[in-house]
Design a protein around this motif. Structure first.
Motif, PDB file in Angstrom:
ATOM      1  N   UNK A 278      -8.107  13.774 -17.853  1.00 51.74           N
ATOM      2  CA  UNK A 278      -9.430  13.241 -17.540  1.00 51.74           C
ATOM      3  C   UNK A 278     -10.498  14.133 -18.144  1.00 51.74           C
ATOM      4  N   UNK A 279     -11.682  13.576 -18.283  1.00 49.95           N
ATOM      5  CA  UNK A 279     -12.831  14.323 -18.785  1.00 49.95           C
ATOM      6  C   UNK A 279     -13.596  14.872 -17.596  1.00 49.95           C
ATOM      7  N   UNK A 280     -13.511  16.206 -17.386  1.00 50.95           N
ATOM      8  CA  UNK A 280     -14.142  16.822 -16.221  1.00 50.95           C
ATOM      9  C   UNK A 280     -15.648  16.957 -16.386  1.00 50.95           C
ATOM     10  N   UNK A 281     -16.172  16.515 -17.522  1.00 54.97           N
ATOM     11  CA  UNK A 281     -17.620  16.453 -17.706  1.00 54.97           C
ATOM     12  C   UNK A 281     -18.181  15.097 -17.307  1.00 54.97           C
ATOM     13  N   UNK A 282     -17.309  14.186 -16.893  1.00 55.59           N
ATOM     14  CA  UNK A 282     -17.763  12.878 -16.428  1.00 55.59           C
ATOM     15  C   UNK A 282     -18.626  13.040 -15.193  1.00 55.59           C
ATOM     16  N   UNK A 283     -19.332  11.966 -14.834  1.00 60.01           N
ATOM     17  CA  UNK A 283     -20.207  12.085 -13.670  1.00 60.01           C
ATOM     18  C   UNK A 283     -19.378  12.270 -12.402  1.00 60.01           C
ATOM     19  N   UNK A 284     -19.979  12.951 -11.447  1.00 57.41           N
ATOM     20  CA  UNK A 284     -19.289  13.388 -10.233  1.00 57.41           C
ATOM     21  C   UNK A 284     -18.718  12.224  -9.443  1.00 57.41           C
ATOM     22  N   UNK A 285     -19.480  11.151  -9.302  1.00 57.99           N
ATOM     23  CA  UNK A 285     -19.031  10.016  -8.500  1.00 57.99           C
ATOM     24  C   UNK A 285     -17.780   9.376  -9.097  1.00 57.99           C
ATOM     25  N   UNK A 286     -17.781   9.218 -10.429  1.00 56.16           N
ATOM     26  CA  UNK A 286     -16.624   8.618 -11.103  1.00 56.16           C
ATOM     27  C   UNK A 286     -15.379   9.476 -10.915  1.00 56.16           C
ATOM     28  N   UNK A 287     -15.535  10.789 -11.122  1.00 60.42           N
ATOM     29  CA  UNK A 287     -14.398  11.697 -10.993  1.00 60.42           C
ATOM     30  C   UNK A 287     -13.879  11.748  -9.562  1.00 60.42           C
ATOM     31  N   UNK A 288     -14.798  11.821  -8.592  1.00 67.27           N
ATOM     32  CA  UNK A 288     -14.372  11.881  -7.198  1.00 67.27           C
ATOM     33  C   UNK A 288     -13.554  10.650  -6.838  1.00 67.27           C
ATOM     34  N   UNK A 289     -14.047   9.475  -7.199  1.00 65.55           N
ATOM     35  CA  UNK A 289     -13.333   8.244  -6.874  1.00 65.55           C
ATOM     36  C   UNK A 289     -11.973   8.193  -7.569  1.00 65.55           C
ATOM     37  N   UNK A 290     -11.930   8.661  -8.815  1.00 68.15           N
ATOM     38  CA  UNK A 290     -10.674   8.668  -9.565  1.00 68.15           C
ATOM     39  C   UNK A 290      -9.662   9.623  -8.929  1.00 68.15           C
ATOM     40  N   UNK A 291     -10.104  10.809  -8.530  1.00 69.01           N
ATOM     41  CA  UNK A 291      -9.187  11.781  -7.950  1.00 69.01           C
ATOM     42  C   UNK A 291      -8.740  11.354  -6.551  1.00 69.01           C
ATOM     43  N   UNK A 292      -9.641  10.730  -5.781  1.00 67.00           N
ATOM     44  CA  UNK A 292      -9.210  10.234  -4.466  1.00 67.00           C
ATOM     45  C   UNK A 292      -8.197   9.102  -4.641  1.00 67.00           C
TER      46      UNK A 292
END
Length: 335
Positions: A259-273
């Motif tokens: 994953x791209x850890x520079x993506x926006x926080x909301x997108x990453x949080x939802x993806x990791x959850x």
């Protein structure tokens, strides 16, 4: 529609420790850690090889207060210990002809080590009544709690043996890190039962908190997402029994390079959850450095089922979060 980036960022800011507060707790913890080092040295003598910080404080992913510290208590026997290859992230610790109460048939024995470690910590606790000692249910972690006036700090100790990276007898498939840093990397062997070989008391699991830190230190939102996931877990603690911080971190570690850890926080949080839910639904998640060994084996069946149901329910809520107001979001993270 799902989570709002701006709202989620405001939640993160409330969860994070201020630099001033972090420094205050850090100074307090360093003082107590130095005291513990001095006192433990008296009991272990040359066998005591220092403490190594691990967990969310090492990652600076600790939130709210720094009053709990995960530490590896490094041991050094009065003779050489050689790590020998087992498989899937596990090693044996070969002692050769040397004799010691934790050595059985030329290898360091986990049960003997735990009994010996326990006796040492009990002696340490009786030396100073400001400390309370607790052996945790998993039998691998030992807690020393320092209590004095308004200070209450817990140190979770795990016995470990430290080695250099060139002593690692396993070929692990790991995300790349700087070659310069990698040459100085250290790893630890910690007592842990290997799946399918519960009768073998020789097995030790390979771990490297500092490798994990090095591999993630420049990833913009890695720790931010971890803080948010911990915030949800702690806000719903009764719904997530035995879901440890390291289990949450392991979800993210398995996504390194994906994953791209520079993506926006909301997108990453939802993806990791969502990844957490996927692992819970499958009933399996490998230890980061030990493929084929399920980290969820440390959980009881009933508690695991509760975690799975709760994680799925919250995932549905997060996907529909735009339908809720800010008050719902802050209650979800308990801020």
């Amino acid at each position: 529609m799902s989570l709002d980036q701006e709202k989620l960022q405001s939640v993160l800011e409330k969860l994070m420790i201020s630099d001033g507060k972090h420094s205050e707790y850090n100074a307090m913890a360093v003082e107590k850690e130095n005291w513990i080092v001095k006192e433990l040295s008296k009991f272990w003598g040359a066998t005591f090889n220092g403490l190594s910080v691990k967990g969310t404080y090492l990652d600076r992913a600790k939130w709210k207060t720094c009053d709990e510290f995960d530490l590896h208590l490094k041991l050094k026997l009065p003779f050489p210990i050689t790590p020998r290859k087992d498989d899937k992230g596990f090693v044996f610790l070969y002692a050769g002809i040397y004799k010691h109460e934790i050595v059985v048939d030329n290898y360091v024995n986990r049960k003997r080590l735990n009994d010996w470690f326990l006796s040492k910590l009990q002696s340490f606790k009786s030396y100073n009544n400001n400390f309370q000692y607790t052996a945790n249910e998993n039998g691998r972690t030992h807690t020393l709690k320092y209590i004095q006036s308004n200070i209450d700090i817990s140190f979770d100790l795990v016995p470990a043996f430290q080695f250099t990276w060139d002593q690692l007898p396993l070929d692990l498939d790991l995300p790349p890190i700087s070659a310069e840093v990698g040459s100085d990397m250290l790893w630890l062997a910690v007592p842990h039962t290997k799946r399918g070989s519960s009768g073998d008391e020789r097995t030790f699991m390979v771990c490297s908190p500092h490798y994990e830190r090095e591999a993630t230190k420049d990833l913009k939102n890695f720790n931010n997402v971890l803080r948010l996931m911990k915030g949800v877990r702690d806000a719903h603690v009764d719904d997530f029994p035995q879901l440890s911080s390291y289990m949450l971190k392991t979800v993210l570690l398995h996504q390194l390079g994906r994953v791209d850890w520079n993506s926006d926080l909301a997108t990453l949080f939802l993806e990791m959850w969502s990844c957490l839910v996927d692992h819970l639904n499958s009933g399996h998640m490998d230890f980061f450095l030990s493929k084929g060994n399920n980290i969820f084996d440390d959980m009881q069946c009933r508690e695991f089922h509760e975690c799975r149901i709760s994680a799925e329910r919250l995932l549905a809520d997060f996907k529909n979060a735009a339908s809720y107001n800010s008050l719902w979001l802050h209650r979800t993270f308990n801020v």
